[in-house]
Structure formats: C-alpha cells, structure tokens
Motif scaffolding. Structure first.
Motif: not given
Lengths: 333, 411
Positions: B10, B14, B231, B234-235, B238, B261
């Motif tokens: 992650d 980022t 960030i 990112v999650f 996903e 995470h």
C-alpha cells in the motif's frame, strides 16, 4: 458416464470415477436475498482433469467458483478440495488452489515483477524460493523483458498472461479459471488455451468456467452445463451431444414477417423438433435432417410472404444440447 | 507477516501517487506556514507558551508586592503582563475574551499590612471552569503560599536576630527584614522539591494560545484526514477490482486484510505527523519536545484513529469520487467542531460541548495539554483513551461493513 440431472439431485452421485478426486461438490447452494444464485450443485473432478463449467451469463458458474475458492460461504452443502472442506478448512483449501479471476486482478501501478513478488508473499513464499519462482513465472508468461514496466502500460494479452501467472506462483494443485478469455484478441486467447493444456499435461487439475462452447469442447475431459443456478447436465463432450441425437441445428434470419408467426408454422412441420426465437429476431431450429426439411421451410416462408435472408446449418454440438435442454441458445440467455 | 507485506505494498503504491505528496506534505506545510504567518505567529513571538497573567499592582512601592511579582515571574506556568491603566479598567472583560488567562490585583497597603501580620489577599479574576484558569490559579496560589512562607521566615529571622542584637533604629530593622524576605523569596527559585500538578479534565482552554500553538496542531489534526485520501483510494480500488477477491483466495484472513491496510494508513499518518511537528517545533518554536513521550502517545493514538477513519471511508464509498468527498466532509466537520482552527472555549458552552464529541477535539486537547498548558503524560491519557475508544468503534463498523460487502465469514 453421462448424467442428465433432474432435481432434486442426489449428492455425491454426480459421476463415476476412476482416479482420485481433486474436487468434490455436494449439494452446494447460495442465495442473494431472494435470488437463488446456485441451487443444489453437485459434481466431482478427478485429479489431473480439466473440467469446464459451461453456461450463459448468470448461470451461477462464478458464484459456484467463488464458493469453491472460499470467497463466498455456501448457504447449503459443502465441497472438498484435495479432501479439505471449504467450510471448515478454508486455509488449507486456499493453499491448495490458484485462482484466475475473470477480471484482471493486478495492481496497475506496480510492475510485473512487483506484482508477482507481492502475490508470492501473500501465498507465503519468501527469500530465494520467491525470487526463483518469480523468475520462472516471468519466463513462463513471456514477460521477462518487461518485468520492470508498470502493468498499466501492458497490452490486454500481457495482462491476461500475468493474471494467470500470479495464480501459479505457489504451485497449486488445483487451478480455477473464471472465463479467462473474455474480451481478448484471438491470438491471446489461443495462447491461454494452449497454456491451460500445457499446465494440465504437467498434472494440474483445472476447473474452467466459460460460456464459449468451443473452449469447453476443446479443453475439457468433462463438461458441466449450468443454467439458472443448477447443473442441468454433465459428461464428456461425446456423451453430451448424444442427448440431442442426430439432430441438426439451423439458424435462420427472415424478413418481412413477424418471426413468431413463422416460428409457429415451422414448428408444425414434420421433422422439426424445436423452434426458438432469438433476441435478434433470428430463429433457431432443431431438426432431424436439415437437407430434407430446408425446402419445406422455404415453402412455408414464401407462403407467408417472408424472405429468408440467411441460413446457417450446424451439426450437433454443445449449443444444441443447451438449446435442447433449456429451449434457449447459450449466447442468447 | 502478510499484514506487513500488504501494508508495504500500500505504501509503495501510495508513494507513486502524486496526491500523496500534495495532501500529505505540500498542503499541510503550506497551510501551517501561511496561517500562522497571517495570524502573526511566524516571527517567533509565540515561543513563550505560558499562560498570560495580568498583574495589577496598587501597592507599587511595597516590598512584599515586589517579591510576589518576582515569585510569579519565576513561574513555569504563567507569564506576567502588566496592563496599562485603560486595560486595567477592562481587566474582567479581557479575562473573559481570552487576552489574559487570569488577573491578580494587589490592593493598596498590601505590603504594609502583611508585614504587620494582618491577613490580606490579592484579588484574583479567573475562569475556574477552564483548565488553564485552574492552572493559573494554582500558580497564583503557589506563589502566594511561598510568599507567606518567606514572610514568616523573614519575620522569625528578624526577631531572632533582634533578640541577640537589637537594631539601631527602625530603618535598620526594616532593611534587615527586607533582606531576609528577599533571601527567603529567592530561595524558591531553586526549591528542593518541585511538584507539578497535571490535570486530565475535560475543560480545555486555548483562549490564551498563541497562533502557532493553536494552528500547528490544528493543521496537523485537520490534514491527517486529507492525507488519507491517496491510501484510501488504494484500498477502495482494491475493493472495486478483483484484486481484493484474489487476495481473499490467499491464506490471509479478511481481518488481516483490514489490519494490513490500516497499518499502512497509520504509518503514513504518523510520517505526516512527524513532518508537521518537526516543522512546528523548528519554524515556530511550538514546544512539542516539552514532554516527548506524551506527544508521542497522542501522535500514535491520532494515527491509529485516523487509520480507522480511513478504513471507514474506503469501505463505505461506492464510487471513487465518494472517497475524496467523504474525506473532505470529515476533514471540514472534524476540524471545525474539533477546534482545529480556533479554541473551542471562545465558541460558547454548547458548541464546545458538541465539539468535544469529536475525536479531533480530543487530539487537540492532548497536544495542547502539553504544548500550551505545560502538562505531562498524565494529562494526555484521557484524550488518548478517548481516541482509542473511537478507533474501536470505527474499526468494529469497518469489520461489519467489510463482512457485508464481501459476504464473508470473518471468523
């Protein structure tokens, strides 16, 4: 051994086998709110076989695969992968399987190598073992030269290959592939099919979902046809096509007439076993002998003032089996 | 181990997102600098973070009042200010509006009466309901007690000396007394024992806070939320792509995924906190190093809570735009209600009470208990505990929602 399934299905009696069982599914079911996505699905896959789950979109193939991958918890039934229960031994199941999802499940801002390293670690690989395996997979999927490039800049085919490579990192005993050829060019598709065969020759058990009957026919030792959440039939390709006997399949396109009207008239003809109206207003017929029946079809059409604009005759295949069992075409469902 | 692998991945992603540099580094640093500069705190004038205490002396030539002034001047809690005559007339108003935390008014004849042994007390104007008011009052009472002790010592010393050798005249006696009083008062500069009172009360002040001591932690708390955007994305991505599904087919547990995470988010926020605290300390002299352990505790609690908020945003967002929108809503709401831009005390009791329902208010409270009120680790335990309680609540909601979203059994 052919088995045409009628509900309710008898758990554990899906097929007769000679070798050890890699996947055993008994009475699997899954509901989403009031929708029964999968109902009482049972089948078995021998070690070293390729078995295809064939069916139209929404047939329940992906939901079944998701349960077998421990992604979804079944509402009923159970399955055993290499003798590990998906309900009670999920961790062991996850270590035994590799999953190739339908979509590209990669981090596009990471390189091919970084993706493989990450997924390798998630599968528990470390140190030299990880490094070696990453290099092997890069070689296997033909991306050694592009290993440092971000995945975002890869072609669709390269992404697909890497997507498969990730699932092979930890040398799984069973590989699930969920429609891995959807939306790619013919050359990449060919490469993927050849890769699946190669993996199978090396002893890997593969459960492959598709709605392309050609793929199922080419790859599979056995085929399981699903529709509306149920297994409707399973067997080898030869066994399945016997269901429709020697029937031919004729696709016709007509103009200047209401298709429903001509469908009724054609269905009344001797030798026409089934007529189905497709979404594009074409018609699909199952007939005993296409050579004998075709003149009659033209005669009826002419009598109704219709004009047949295209005719496509096919010998018995999986499409015909599906049509025979459901009254709908695979691609039209 | 997989949790750390996921967190590292992650953070790697980022750092490759330009939003990270903007939201985590550039914007908070610029905001901190410009807001403090605009509010007059960039010149370094705010380095003395002690509470402002007005000293109004109606006994200007008195020896005792002078020693009282000296004792208060040596305090680590209050800094003395001597208002002019106009200000003296409005001293109650100035305490109310926060110009001063408290005011001490020394009455005329104060020294003379005390030397004569007549009890007399200076008048104190203070808001006892505020924590800083209490701190100031404690400092005043401490100085007053010390003055009483010094007076007693000087009296005893003078009488003892006089018993052995009488003074030649009253002036000589007075001079001896003055010297004894000065010596006794001076002894308090290096007491053999120092007792610091630390309070963990819920009343915060800040109305005497300099721009830097208000805005440096304020911008920090505000931007931990915005710093989460990249960030969170990112999650979120996903979740929206099949990478999360693929991850769930690996041996990592769903709880492990959330923790991985969350660890990445907390790590990123902690980095941002170090950056902004270092900047505040060096550029504006905000005294975060007054009690490093206490500040560290607040930083960790804030980072962990912010991570739980980040997970909450990422789990609830349905489309990418919602990640940014939820982050902005959270940032502005929590900053405004939490007293990041202005002290909650100047807003009135209702707003202040509502403000203290937000985690951001407690993060501010924790930082300011150290950098403004000069308190130690005991004073940050309550804010840290409340931040951790919010973390537990948020993480429970995240776990529930994640379970629903993925139809997984989290056990």
């Amino acid at each position: 051994m052919l088995q045409v399934v009628t509900q309710p299905q008898v758990p554990g009696k899906a097929a007769n086998h000679n070798g050890p069982i890699a996947i055993r599914v008994e009475g699997l079911g899954k509901n989403f709110d009031k929708i029964q996505a999968v109902q009482d699905v049972s089948f078995e896959v021998e070690e070293g076989q390729i078995v295809s789950l064939l069916g139209p979109n929404g047939a329940g193939k992906t939901t079944t695969l998701s349960m077998l991958a421990c992604l979804l918890r079944p509402d009923s039934g159970d399955a055993w992968i290499m003798d590990y229960s998906i309900k009670t031994e999920a961790a062991a199941v996850k270590q035994a399987i590799g999953v190739v999802p339908q979509e590209i499940a990669l981090y596009s801002d990471l390189s091919a190598k970084e993706n493989l390293q990450f997924w390798g670690k998630m599968y528990g690989l470390r140190g030299p073992k990880l490094t070696g395996r990453v290099e092997e997979i890069l070689e296997l999927v033909g991306l050694t030269e592009r290993q440092k490039g971000p995945v975002a800049k890869f072609s669709g085919g390269m992404k697909r290959r890497l997507n498969i490579g990730v699932a092979l990192l930890h040398r799984p005993q069973v590989l699930y592939m969920d429609e891995p050829t959807v939306g790619i060019d013919p050359q990449s598709r060919r490469n993927i099919l050849d890769s699946v065969k190669k993996l199978n020759r090396e002893g890997m058990t593969v459960l492959y979902t598709t709605h392309y009957m050609e793929e199922a026919q080419e790859l599979s030792n056995r085929i399981i046809i699903m529709d509306q959440g149920k297994v409707i039939v399973q067997g080898t390709h030869q066994e399945l096509v016997k269901i429709v006997g020697e029937q031919d399949r004729i696709n016709l396109t007509v103009s200047q007439v209401v298709p429903k009207e001509i469908a009724e008239r054609w269905h009344a003809l001797e030798g026409v076993n089934r007529v189905s109206l497709n979404e594009d207003n074409s018609l699909t017929l199952l007939v005993s002998d296409s050579n004998l029946i075709l003149p009659n079809l033209f005669e009826v059409a002419t009598g109704l003032g219709a004009r047949i604009t295209s005719v496509d005759i096919q010998e018995p295949n999986l499409e015909a089996v599906f049509l025979h069992l459901t009254g709908r075409g695979l691609r039209d469902s | 181990m997989r949790i750390f692998t996921l967190a590292f991945k992650d953070l790697l992603q980022t750092t490759r997102d330009v939003r990270t540099a903007v939201f985590v580094v550039v914007m908070p640093l610029l905001f901190t600098y410009f807001l403090i500069a605009v509010n007059g705190g960039a010149s370094g004038s705010s380095t003395d973070s002690r509470l402002a205490l007005a000293f109004i002396n109606h006994d200007p030539n008195g020896i005792v009042s002078a020693q009282f002034f000296n004792l208060l001047g040596n305090s680590e809690v209050v800094r003395l200010g001597v208002p002019d005559e106009n200000a003296q007339a409005r001293i109650s108003e100035q305490v109310r509006d926060g110009t001063y935390t408290a005011a001490v008014i020394v009455p005329a004849g104060y020294s003379e009466q005390l030397i004569a042994g007549t009890p007399v007390k200076p008048q104190v104007i203070v808001d006892q309901g505020s924590e800083s008011g209490q701190s100031a009052l404690n400092a005043i009472e401490t100085a007053s007690d010390r003055l009483q002790g010094a007076l007693q010592t000087a009296r005893q010393t003078t009488q003892t000396f006089e018993a052995r050798q009488p003074f030649t005249d009253a002036t000589a006696r007075q001079n001896f007394f003055n010297e004894a009083l000065a010596a006794a008062t001076g002894a308090w500069k290096t007491p053999t024992l120092t007792v610091r009172t630390e309070q963990g009360g819920t009343q915060s002040t800040g109305n005497q806070v300099s721009p830097a001591t208000q805005l440096s932690p304020g911008i920090l708390v505000q931007f931990v939320v915005l710093g989460l955007v990249s960030i969170c994305v990112v999650f979120f991505l996903e979740r929206k792509t099949q990478t999360l599904s693929r991850m769930l087919t690996t041996p990592i547990s769903p709880l492990g995924i959330l923790l991985g995470h969350g660890l990445a988010m907390a790590g990123l926020i902690f980095f941002q906190e170090i950056l902004l605290i270092t900047f505040g300390q060096i550029a504006f002299g905000v005294d975060y190093l007054r009690d490093p352990l206490a500040v560290l505790l607040v930083m960790v609690a804030l980072a962990v809570w912010a991570a739980s908020l980040g997970l909450l945003i990422a789990v609830f967002a349905r489309v990418m735009e919602q990640v940014v929108m939820f982050s902005l809503i959270a940032m502005f709401t929590l900053s405004t209600l939490g007293g990041c831009w202005f002290p909650l005390e100047i807003t009135g009791p209702v707003f202040s009470t509502i403000g203290h329902l937000t985690p951001s208010a407690w993060a501010m409270e924790g930082f300011q208990n150290v950098i403004v009120r000069g308190q130690g680790i005991g004073a940050v335990l309550l804010p840290v505990g409340i931040l951790m309680a919010y973390t537990v609540v948020f993480f429970s909601i995240v776990t529930w929602k994640f379970q629903r979203r993925t139809s997984l059994n989290m056990a």
